[in-house]
Design a protein around this motif. Structure first.
Motif, PDB file in Angstrom:
ATOM      1  N   PHE A   1       6.246   2.565   2.103  1.00 47.22           N
ATOM      2  CA  PHE A   1       5.906   1.895   0.843  1.00 47.22           C
ATOM      3  C   PHE A   1       4.807   2.681   0.142  1.00 47.22           C
ATOM      4  O   PHE A   1       3.789   3.018   0.739  1.00 47.22           O
ATOM      5  N   ASP A   2       5.028   2.974  -1.145  1.00 46.36           N
ATOM      6  CA  ASP A   2       4.054   3.692  -1.956  1.00 46.36           C
ATOM      7  C   ASP A   2       3.375   2.699  -2.894  1.00 46.36           C
ATOM      8  O   ASP A   2       3.990   2.226  -3.857  1.00 46.36           O
ATOM      9  N   PRO A   3       2.106   2.352  -2.665  1.00 46.11           N
ATOM     10  CA  PRO A   3       1.420   1.399  -3.543  1.00 46.11           C
ATOM     11  C   PRO A   3       1.308   1.889  -4.989  1.00 46.11           C
ATOM     12  O   PRO A   3       1.233   1.077  -5.915  1.00 46.11           O
ATOM     13  N   ALA A   4       1.307   3.204  -5.178  1.00 47.05           N
ATOM     14  CA  ALA A   4       1.167   3.746  -6.531  1.00 47.05           C
ATOM     15  C   ALA A   4       2.390   3.454  -7.389  1.00 47.05           C
ATOM     16  O   ALA A   4       2.279   3.188  -8.587  1.00 47.05           O
ATOM     17  N   THR A   5       3.575   3.491  -6.780  1.00 48.92           N
ATOM     18  CA  THR A   5       4.814   3.253  -7.522  1.00 48.92           C
ATOM     19  C   THR A   5       5.401   1.872  -7.275  1.00 48.92           C
ATOM     20  O   THR A   5       6.263   1.414  -8.032  1.00 48.92           O
ATOM     21  N   GLY A   6       4.945   1.221  -6.195  1.00 51.73           N
ATOM     22  CA  GLY A   6       5.495  -0.078  -5.841  1.00 51.73           C
ATOM     23  C   GLY A   6       6.898   0.000  -5.284  1.00 51.73           C
ATOM     24  O   GLY A   6       7.633  -0.992  -5.313  1.00 51.73           O
ATOM     25  N   LYS A   7       7.277   1.160  -4.753  1.00 50.51           N
ATOM     26  CA  LYS A   7       8.649   1.352  -4.280  1.00 50.51           C
ATOM     27  C   LYS A   7       8.704   1.628  -2.773  1.00 50.51           C
ATOM     28  O   LYS A   7       7.812   2.265  -2.218  1.00 50.51           O
TER      29      LYS A   7
ATOM     30  N   ILE B   1      -5.225   0.489   3.266  1.00 49.52           N
ATOM     31  CA  ILE B   1      -5.227   1.635   2.354  1.00 49.52           C
ATOM     32  C   ILE B   1      -6.285   1.356   1.298  1.00 49.52           C
ATOM     33  O   ILE B   1      -6.191   0.353   0.580  1.00 49.52           O
ATOM     34  N   GLY B   2      -7.286   2.212   1.218  1.00 49.55           N
ATOM     35  CA  GLY B   2      -8.389   1.958   0.294  1.00 49.55           C
ATOM     36  C   GLY B   2      -9.137   0.710   0.701  1.00 49.55           C
ATOM     37  O   GLY B   2      -9.656   0.610   1.812  1.00 49.55           O
ATOM     38  N   ASP B   3      -9.167  -0.272  -0.210  1.00 52.82           N
ATOM     39  CA  ASP B   3      -9.836  -1.543   0.064  1.00 52.82           C
ATOM     40  C   ASP B   3      -8.839  -2.687   0.216  1.00 52.82           C
ATOM     41  O   ASP B   3      -9.208  -3.849   0.059  1.00 52.82           O
ATOM     42  N   THR B   4      -7.597  -2.364   0.537  1.00 53.42           N
ATOM     43  CA  THR B   4      -6.553  -3.378   0.579  1.00 53.42           C
ATOM     44  C   THR B   4      -5.860  -3.406   1.941  1.00 53.42           C
ATOM     45  O   THR B   4      -5.504  -2.363   2.482  1.00 53.42           O
TER      46      THR B   4
ATOM     47  N   LEU C   1      -4.822  -6.640  13.926  1.00 52.99           N
ATOM     48  CA  LEU C   1      -6.272  -6.521  13.815  1.00 52.99           C
ATOM     49  C   LEU C   1      -6.571  -5.196  13.132  1.00 52.99           C
ATOM     50  O   LEU C   1      -6.097  -4.146  13.583  1.00 52.99           O
ATOM     51  N   VAL C   2      -7.330  -5.234  12.024  1.00 49.93           N
ATOM     52  CA  VAL C   2      -7.697  -4.020  11.307  1.00 49.93           C
ATOM     53  C   VAL C   2      -9.193  -4.035  11.037  1.00 49.93           C
ATOM     54  O   VAL C   2      -9.851  -5.081  11.127  1.00 49.93           O
ATOM     55  N   GLU C   3      -9.716  -2.860  10.683  1.00 49.69           N
ATOM     56  CA  GLU C   3     -11.154  -2.729  10.406  1.00 49.69           C
ATOM     57  C   GLU C   3     -11.358  -2.186   8.996  1.00 49.69           C
ATOM     58  O   GLU C   3     -10.589  -1.339   8.524  1.00 49.69           O
ATOM     59  N   HIS C   4     -12.421  -2.689   8.335  1.00 51.10           N
ATOM     60  CA  HIS C   4     -12.774  -2.190   7.014  1.00 51.10           C
ATOM     61  C   HIS C   4     -14.247  -2.463   6.746  1.00 51.10           C
ATOM     62  O   HIS C   4     -14.680  -3.613   6.751  1.00 51.10           O
ATOM     63  N   LYS C   5     -15.012  -1.388   6.586  1.00 55.05           N
ATOM     64  CA  LYS C   5     -16.414  -1.464   6.173  1.00 55.05           C
ATOM     65  C   LYS C   5     -17.235  -2.464   6.989  1.00 55.05           C
ATOM     66  O   LYS C   5     -17.896  -3.351   6.458  1.00 55.05           O
ATOM     67  N   GLY C   6     -17.198  -2.296   8.311  1.00 54.57           N
ATOM     68  CA  GLY C   6     -18.059  -3.095   9.173  1.00 54.57           C
ATOM     69  C   GLY C   6     -17.538  -4.476   9.516  1.00 54.57           C
ATOM     70  O   GLY C   6     -18.252  -5.283  10.116  1.00 54.57           O
TER      71      GLY C   6
ATOM     72  N   LEU D   1      -9.684  -6.572  -0.767  1.00 50.49           N
ATOM     73  CA  LEU D   1     -10.977  -6.961  -0.212  1.00 50.49           C
ATOM     74  C   LEU D   1     -12.132  -6.764  -1.184  1.00 50.49           C
ATOM     75  O   LEU D   1     -13.261  -7.144  -0.870  1.00 50.49           O
ATOM     76  N   THR D   2     -11.870  -6.200  -2.345  1.00 51.63           N
ATOM     77  CA  THR D   2     -12.932  -6.067  -3.355  1.00 51.63           C
ATOM     78  C   THR D   2     -13.132  -7.362  -4.138  1.00 51.63           C
ATOM     79  O   THR D   2     -14.144  -7.521  -4.832  1.00 51.63           O
ATOM     80  N   GLN D   3     -12.183  -8.287  -4.027  1.00 50.60           N
ATOM     81  CA  GLN D   3     -12.306  -9.560  -4.728  1.00 50.60           C
ATOM     82  C   GLN D   3     -13.366 -10.436  -4.076  1.00 50.60           C
ATOM     83  O   GLN D   3     -13.572 -10.388  -2.861  1.00 50.60           O
ATOM     84  N   ALA D   4     -14.028 -11.258  -4.903  1.00 55.03           N
ATOM     85  CA  ALA D   4     -15.044 -12.161  -4.367  1.00 55.03           C
ATOM     86  C   ALA D   4     -14.428 -13.150  -3.385  1.00 55.03           C
ATOM     87  O   ALA D   4     -15.002 -13.446  -2.335  1.00 55.03           O
ATOM     88  N   LYS D   5     -13.267 -13.675  -3.718  1.00 60.29           N
ATOM     89  CA  LYS D   5     -12.517 -14.559  -2.834  1.00 60.29           C
ATOM     90  C   LYS D   5     -11.095 -14.021  -2.739  1.00 60.29           C
ATOM     91  O   LYS D   5     -10.208 -14.459  -3.485  1.00 60.29           O
TER      92      LYS D   5
END
Length: 337
Positions: free
Chosen positions: A240-246, A163-166, A104-109, A192-196
Motif C-alpha cells: 500500500f502506497d499512502p502517497a497514492t492511496g493505491k 510510517i511517519g507519524d501514522t 505492538l508498535v513504537e513511536h516517539k517514546g 498520531l499528530t492529532q490531539a485526539k
C-alpha cells in the motif's frame, strides 16, 4: 527452549511444510549463528504476541503460553516485559488485558498496543474466544498505559506498522466466541499528530488474510504472507502506497509450499526489508522490489515469533515455535549477511 511439544497444526500443513524444509536444507545459503548476548530467556515461552525495540530495550506483551490450539484466560499473557539489549533479566511493567494475536508498535517514546483476542473461558472449558477493539499507549517515561480511540471493529491475528507519524493496521478477523471468525475486508490508520487521534479507513485491501506480518519500507506498507479464507496459507505480498492511496501486488515469498508465509515476521532496517519464515529462511526484498531472495538460514526455524532490528546490521528474534521442537524461550541476535 521450552521442553513442551508444540502440537502439529494438521497433517496437511506438515505435508506442505516438509518439501520447503528439504529445499532449504539443500540450498547454498549460509546458516547464521546467534551472536553472544546477555539477554535471559523469556519465560514462559510465548507465541502470537507483540514485541518492539525502543532505545536499548526490548519489550514483549501478551501471547499464548499454552500449546497449539489451546486457549484459556490464565494461559494468555497480560504483562508488559522489558529487557536491556546489553543483557540482564526481564523486568515486569504495568499489566493490561490478557491478549494474543495483537499488534505492538513504537513511536516517539510510546508503545501502542492494538487489538488481539481474549479467551473468556477457563482452562479445560469450551473455548470462548473474542477479538478486541482496544487500543492503548504505554508511555516509556511514566510507565503508564493510556486508553486511546478503539478500533472501529474488534480485530485479532492482524499486524501494524508506523510510517511517519501514522499507525497502519491491516488484516485479521473478528472472533465472536468460537475458533473461527469474520475475515476483515477493512484497513485503518491513526494519525498520531492529532490531539485526539481517531481511526480513518484506508482503501479496501484486495485480499483477506490473517496471521500476516506488516512492515514499513521506503514509505510504503508491506503485508506479507498469512492465511486466507477459508483457511489456506498464502505467500503473497501486497503493498500500500499512502502517497497514492493505491494497493499493488508484490512478489511471492520463496520456498516450496504455501506454509512459507504462515506466521512470518518482517521488518526493515538499513534500507532493506527482511522476513523470517516457518522454514527458517531469512529473505530479503530485492532493490527493485520485484522478488524475494533467501540470504541465510536462521539459527532456529520459528513461526508466530517476532523479528526486530537491533541496528542496520543485526536482527533480534524472540518467541515463537517450531512444530517439531516446541516453543522457544531464548532470544537470538544474528548478524545480517
Amino acid at each position: 527452549m521450552s521442553i513442551s511439544k508444540f502440537a502439529l497444526l494438521t497433517i496437511t500443513a506438515l505435508a506442505m511444510t516438509l518439501p520447503a524444509l528439504a529445499l532449504a536444507a539443500d540450498s547454498k545459503v549460509p546458516t547464521t549463528k546467534s551472536t553472544e548476548h546477555g539477554i535471559e530467556a523469556h519465560t514462559p515461552a510465548v507465541t502470537s504476541f507483540g514485541a518492539v525495540i525502543a532505545g536499548n530495550q526490548l519489550y514483549v506483551y501478551g501471547g499464548n503460553m499454552a500449546g497449539a490450539h489451546s486457549y484459556s484466560n490464565s494461559e494468555q499473557g497480560r504483562n508488559l516485559y522489558s529487557a536491556n539489549l546489553k543483557g540482564g533479566a526481564w523486568t515486569k511493567g504495568e499489566d493490561g488485558p490478557p491478549l494474543q494475536g495483537l499488534a505492538l508498535v513504537e513511536h516517539k517514546g510510546k508503545l501502542y498496543r492494538i487489538g488481539g483476542f481474549t479467551a473468556q473461558n477457563a482452562k479445560g472449558e469450551e473455548h470462548k474466544l473474542e477479538s478486541q477493539a482496544g487500543v492503548a499507549a504505554y508511555d516509556i517515561a511514566t510507565k503508564k498505559w493510556t486508553d486511546l480511540a478503539p478500533l472501529p471493529e474488534p480485530r485479532s491475528s492482524a499486524d501494524a506498522a508506523v510510517i511517519g507519524d501514522t499507525i497502519y493496521v491491516v488484516g485479521g478477523w473478528n472472533l465472536k466466541g468460537g475458533r473461527s471468525g469474520d475475515w476483515h475486508k477493512t484497513a485503518w490508520k491513526l494519525d498520531l499528530t492529532q490531539a485526539k487521534p481517531q481511526w480513518q479507513s484506508l482503501p479496501e485491501p484486495p485480499f483477506q488474510r490473517r496471521a500476516i506480518s506488516v512492515a514499513a519500507h521506503n514509505g510504503k506498507l508491506y503485508v506479507i504472507g498469512g492465511m486466507q479464507p477459508p483457511g489456506s496459507p498464502s505467500r503473497r505480498t501486497d503493498v500500500f502506497d499512502p502517497a497514492t492511496g493505491k494497493w499493488t501486488e508484490g512478489p511471492e515469498l520463496l520456498g516450496e509450499g504455501q506454509m512459507t508465509g504462515f506466521g512470518n515476521s518482517s521488518f526493515a532496517t538499513g534500507g532493506k526489508l527482511y522476513v523470517s519464515t516457518i522454514n527458517g529462511d531469512l529473505e530479503r526484498l530485492s532493490e527493485d522490489g520485484k522478488q524475494w531472495e533467501i540470504i541465510a538460514k536462521m539459527p532456529t526455524a520459528r513461526f508466530f515469533h517476532r523479528m526486530l532490528p537491533v541496528d542496520d546490521k543485526h536482527l533480534l528474534v524472540v518467541g515463537g515455535a517450531n512444530m517439531a521442537e516446541g516453543k522457544y524461550d531464548q532470544v537470538e541476535i544474528i548478524a545480517i549477511p
